[in-house]
Write a protein that holds these residues in place. Structure first.
Motif, PDB file in Angstrom:
ATOM      1  N   GLY A 124       2.502  -0.882 -28.597  1.00 31.11           N
ATOM      2  CA  GLY A 124       2.142   0.388 -27.980  1.00 31.11           C
ATOM      3  C   GLY A 124       0.869   0.341 -27.177  1.00 31.11           C
ATOM      4  O   GLY A 124       0.406   1.374 -26.689  1.00 31.11           O
ATOM      5  N   ARG A 125       0.290  -0.834 -26.996  1.00 26.50           N
ATOM      6  CA  ARG A 125      -0.936  -0.942 -26.202  1.00 26.50           C
ATOM      7  C   ARG A 125      -0.580  -0.937 -24.719  1.00 26.50           C
ATOM      8  O   ARG A 125       0.301  -1.663 -24.283  1.00 26.50           O
ATOM      9  N   VAL A 126      -1.269  -0.119 -23.936  1.00 24.00           N
ATOM     10  CA  VAL A 126      -0.989   0.011 -22.507  1.00 24.00           C
ATOM     11  C   VAL A 126      -1.526  -1.216 -21.779  1.00 24.00           C
ATOM     12  O   VAL A 126      -2.723  -1.502 -21.808  1.00 24.00           O
ATOM     13  N   LEU A 127      -0.622  -1.940 -21.124  1.00 23.33           N
ATOM     14  CA  LEU A 127      -1.012  -3.120 -20.352  1.00 23.33           C
ATOM     15  C   LEU A 127      -1.281  -2.771 -18.898  1.00 23.33           C
ATOM     16  O   LEU A 127      -2.160  -3.369 -18.265  1.00 23.33           O
ATOM     17  N   ALA A 128      -0.518  -1.822 -18.349  1.00 21.11           N
ATOM     18  CA  ALA A 128      -0.694  -1.424 -16.956  1.00 21.11           C
ATOM     19  C   ALA A 128       0.041  -0.110 -16.736  1.00 21.11           C
ATOM     20  O   ALA A 128       0.898   0.278 -17.542  1.00 21.11           O
ATOM     21  N   TYR A 129      -0.289   0.566 -15.633  1.00 21.54           N
ATOM     22  CA  TYR A 129       0.368   1.831 -15.322  1.00 21.54           C
ATOM     23  C   TYR A 129       0.302   2.057 -13.818  1.00 21.54           C
ATOM     24  O   TYR A 129      -0.586   1.549 -13.110  1.00 21.54           O
ATOM     25  N   SER A 130       1.273   2.812 -13.308  1.00 28.14           N
ATOM     26  CA  SER A 130       1.303   3.142 -11.885  1.00 28.14           C
ATOM     27  C   SER A 130       0.367   4.323 -11.620  1.00 28.14           C
ATOM     28  O   SER A 130       0.072   5.115 -12.515  1.00 28.14           O
ATOM     29  N   ASN A 131      -0.071   4.404 -10.362  1.00 28.67           N
ATOM     30  CA  ASN A 131      -0.958   5.536  -9.998  1.00 28.67           C
ATOM     31  C   ASN A 131      -0.599   6.078  -8.616  1.00 28.67           C
ATOM     32  O   ASN A 131      -1.476   6.359  -7.797  1.00 28.67           O
ATOM     33  N   LEU A 132       0.707   6.230  -8.357  1.00 30.32           N
ATOM     34  CA  LEU A 132       1.145   6.808  -7.089  1.00 30.32           C
ATOM     35  C   LEU A 132       0.882   8.314  -7.123  1.00 30.32           C
ATOM     36  O   LEU A 132       1.362   9.008  -8.023  1.00 30.32           O
ATOM     37  N   PRO A 133       0.107   8.843  -6.167  1.00 27.65           N
ATOM     38  CA  PRO A 133      -0.364  10.241  -6.270  1.00 27.65           C
ATOM     39  C   PRO A 133       0.751  11.283  -6.219  1.00 27.65           C
ATOM     40  O   PRO A 133       0.585  12.385  -6.746  1.00 27.65           O
ATOM     41  N   HIS A 134       1.892  10.970  -5.610  1.00 25.60           N
ATOM     42  CA  HIS A 134       2.935  11.981  -5.466  1.00 25.60           C
ATOM     43  C   HIS A 134       3.833  12.097  -6.694  1.00 25.60           C
ATOM     44  O   HIS A 134       4.663  13.016  -6.762  1.00 25.60           O
ATOM     45  N   GLN A 135       3.674  11.206  -7.683  1.00 25.00           N
ATOM     46  CA  GLN A 135       4.558  11.223  -8.845  1.00 25.00           C
ATOM     47  C   GLN A 135       3.945  12.024  -9.982  1.00 25.00           C
ATOM     48  O   GLN A 135       2.761  11.893 -10.283  1.00 25.00           O
ATOM     49  N   ARG A 136       4.796  12.816 -10.617  1.00 28.69           N
ATOM     50  CA  ARG A 136       4.353  13.697 -11.684  1.00 28.69           C
ATOM     51  C   ARG A 136       4.032  12.888 -12.943  1.00 28.69           C
ATOM     52  O   ARG A 136       4.651  11.872 -13.224  1.00 28.69           O
ATOM     53  N   THR A 137       3.038  13.368 -13.723  1.00 33.42           N
ATOM     54  CA  THR A 137       2.733  12.780 -15.022  1.00 33.42           C
ATOM     55  C   THR A 137       2.686  13.902 -16.060  1.00 33.42           C
ATOM     56  O   THR A 137       2.919  15.067 -15.737  1.00 33.42           O
ATOM     57  N   ASP A 138       2.423  13.562 -17.310  1.00 37.29           N
ATOM     58  CA  ASP A 138       2.293  14.586 -18.339  1.00 37.29           C
ATOM     59  C   ASP A 138       1.140  14.210 -19.270  1.00 37.29           C
ATOM     60  O   ASP A 138       0.513  13.152 -19.130  1.00 37.29           O
ATOM     61  N   GLU A 139       0.842  15.080 -20.235  1.00 42.54           N
ATOM     62  CA  GLU A 139      -0.340  14.901 -21.080  1.00 42.54           C
ATOM     63  C   GLU A 139      -0.222  13.669 -21.973  1.00 42.54           C
ATOM     64  O   GLU A 139      -1.210  12.970 -22.209  1.00 42.54           O
ATOM     65  N   VAL A 140       0.971  13.380 -22.483  1.00 42.65           N
ATOM     66  CA  VAL A 140       1.145  12.204 -23.336  1.00 42.65           C
ATOM     67  C   VAL A 140       0.812  10.937 -22.562  1.00 42.65           C
ATOM     68  O   VAL A 140       0.114  10.046 -23.058  1.00 42.65           O
TER      69      VAL A 140
END
Length: 492
Positions: A124-140
């Protein structure tokens, strides 16, 4: 083995059933060279592979040694997974991503699949994540990124297990307000789960073909992770496997020296690192503990190596003469325990053994370090780090428990009568007597230990001597009584 080597130019040959010192294995290496193979894979099986290395060099093929405990099926799956990802990696979306650049890869996956993407390891450790500004995310997802760890949630473990079991993408719907649906897939090398891809499927929903794109992304991610491992930690992984084999006595001193990159007569110290209790939180803490152990030990000596065996992490650290290595290693272990507690809230016990004059002495050091860990787990003096010298007496007591000394049953036994009396009458003579003997007969210390008045303790001691014919003025009686009560306490 024993069959002609097939023609497979540029192939990798798995020498199933062979061992590096056997004549038929050496013949296979020669045949592989004439048929233009790239590499031959063997298992060391504790044997010297100098002859095999010589033949491989003469034949012009690369000799690879796989761990004895890895099945040939697993190895074949790992190689197949690596090859399968190469074609996909050449597609336009992924062709320009540098090997190991997981953040660029996450952005490429998010663009191709259509939703915000997170790459996590199996813990469950985060290795990487996207950061495209137009894509929605959520609090989790935001909390996961901030903490670099997926938040612990009641349904989280079941979701992870479901994704890891599935052979393709999994749809995970959420009824929680503000939390998006997710599609997830396990990134595999054979049957081994290397990571998990999580893609948010919110508003708008992922487009048609998203599942096929996610499967392709999993293959690409596996290739990146395997290549990163090859570049950065394949040697470390091989050395860790060699250390595990050495600790278990499955490999000779000479082979261990070759694989560890340490001369066989190099003095080494062994650290055994374990969580203090079984209910200490695992997951993130466990992965970071291993990272911290490795980092601290390599800071002391660059050839230090770590390996896992069950719930224990072992670190083998070469030591040098003239710089009080015992004190340096003790300071390292104390700093390590504090750093892990500070960074992960995981309390540790660290048992230290050695130095071992030769690599052949390392298995014996492991036995000693394990004994020290067992003594620390008793926890009577709250030590975090110790050598056998610090806990020698407690180790002897634990050995006596293991030999069954706590279960001695004699006729007219005053200790057994004392214990039985307490059970029948709900009295505390056993606790009182052990505290009194632990305090070397000092009533005030003993009374404080069990939270009673000093006069109460003195009365109980007089009374139990009368009831059970215990003559505490006799040295042998005091020794045997204390020893049996202490062993019983340790065995409880």
């Amino acid at each position: 083995m024993g069959e002609p080597v097939p023609d497979q130019p540029d192939g990798i040959l798995l020498a199933v059933g062979g061992s590096p010192a056997r004549a038929d294995t050496l013949d296979v290496l020669r045949q592989a060279g004439t048929r233009h193979y790239q590499a031959v894979v063997v298992k060391a099986r504790g044997e010297d592979f100098q002859a095999a290395a010589y033949e491989a060099n003469a034949a012009g093929v690369c000799l690879l040694v796989t761990p004895d405990d890895m099945t040939w099926r697993q190895l074949d799956a790992l190689i197949t997974a690596s090859v399968a990802g190469i074609t996909a990696a050449r597609t336009t979306a992924y062709a320009q991503i540098s090997t190991g650049d997981l953040f660029a890869l996450a952005n490429a996956i998010a663009c191709r699949v259509g939703g915000a993407t997170t790459v996590e390891d199996p813990r469950g450790r985060v290795l990487a994540y996207s950061n495209l500004p137009h894509q929605r995310t959520d609090e989790v997802r935001r909390q996961s990124i901030l903490q670099r760890q997926s938040p612990r949630r009641p349904a989280g473990a079941a979701a992870y297990e479901r994704v890891c079991r599935a052979q393709g993408p999994v749809m995970l719907r959420s009824e929680e307000p503000g939390r998006c649906h997710r599609r997830a897939i396990a990134v595999r090398a054979g049957q081994n789960v290397l990571a998990l891809l999580w893609v948010l499927d919110g508003e708008p929903a992922l487009p048609e073909g998203a599942e096929a794109a996610l499967e392709e992304a999993a293959r690409i991610t596996a290739l990146h992770l395997l290549r990163s491992r090859d570049r950065g930690s394949a040697g470390q992984w091989n050395r860790a496997s060699a250390l595990a084999a050495l600790l278990e006595g499955r490999v000779s001193e000479r082979v261990a020296a070759e694989q560890l990159g340490i001369d066989s007569d190099t003095p080494t110290t062994l650290l055994a690192v374990a969580r203090t209790t079984e209910d200490t939180p695992a997951g993130l803490g466990e992965g970071r503990v291993i990272d911290l152990v490795r980092r601290y030990c390599e800071a002391l000596h660059p050839r230090a190596i770590c390996t896992e065996a069950g719930e224990v992490v072992y670190a083998l650290v070469p030591v040098t003469d003239g710089d009080r290595p015992g004190r340096r290693v003790m300071k390292l272990a104390e700093d390590l325990a504090q750093a892990v507690q500070r960074n992960t809230s995981v309390p540790l016990h660290i048992g230290i053994a050695g130095p071992a004059a030769y690599l052949r002495d390392v298995p014996s050091c492991r036995h000693t370090a394990d004994r020290v860990l067992s003594a620390l787990a008793d926890g009577t003096d709250r030590l975090e780090v110790a050598t056998i010298e610090h806990v020698h007496s407690r180790v002897v007591l634990l050995e006596l428990v293991a030999l069954g000394a706590a279960a001695i049953d004699l006729p007219a036994d005053p200790v057994q009568q004392l214990i039985a009396y307490d059970l029948r009458h709900a009295t505390t003579y056993t606790e009182t007597l052990l505290a009194y003997l632990d305090a070397f007969g000092e009533a005030s210390r003993a009374a404080a230990a069990i939270c009673v008045h000093e006069n109460t303790l003195r009365y109980r001691i007089r009374r139990l001597q009368e009831l059970f014919a215990l003559d505490l003025s006799d040295a042998d009686t005091r020794l045997v009584t204390w020893l049996r009560l202490r062993l019983r306490h340790l065995d409880a």
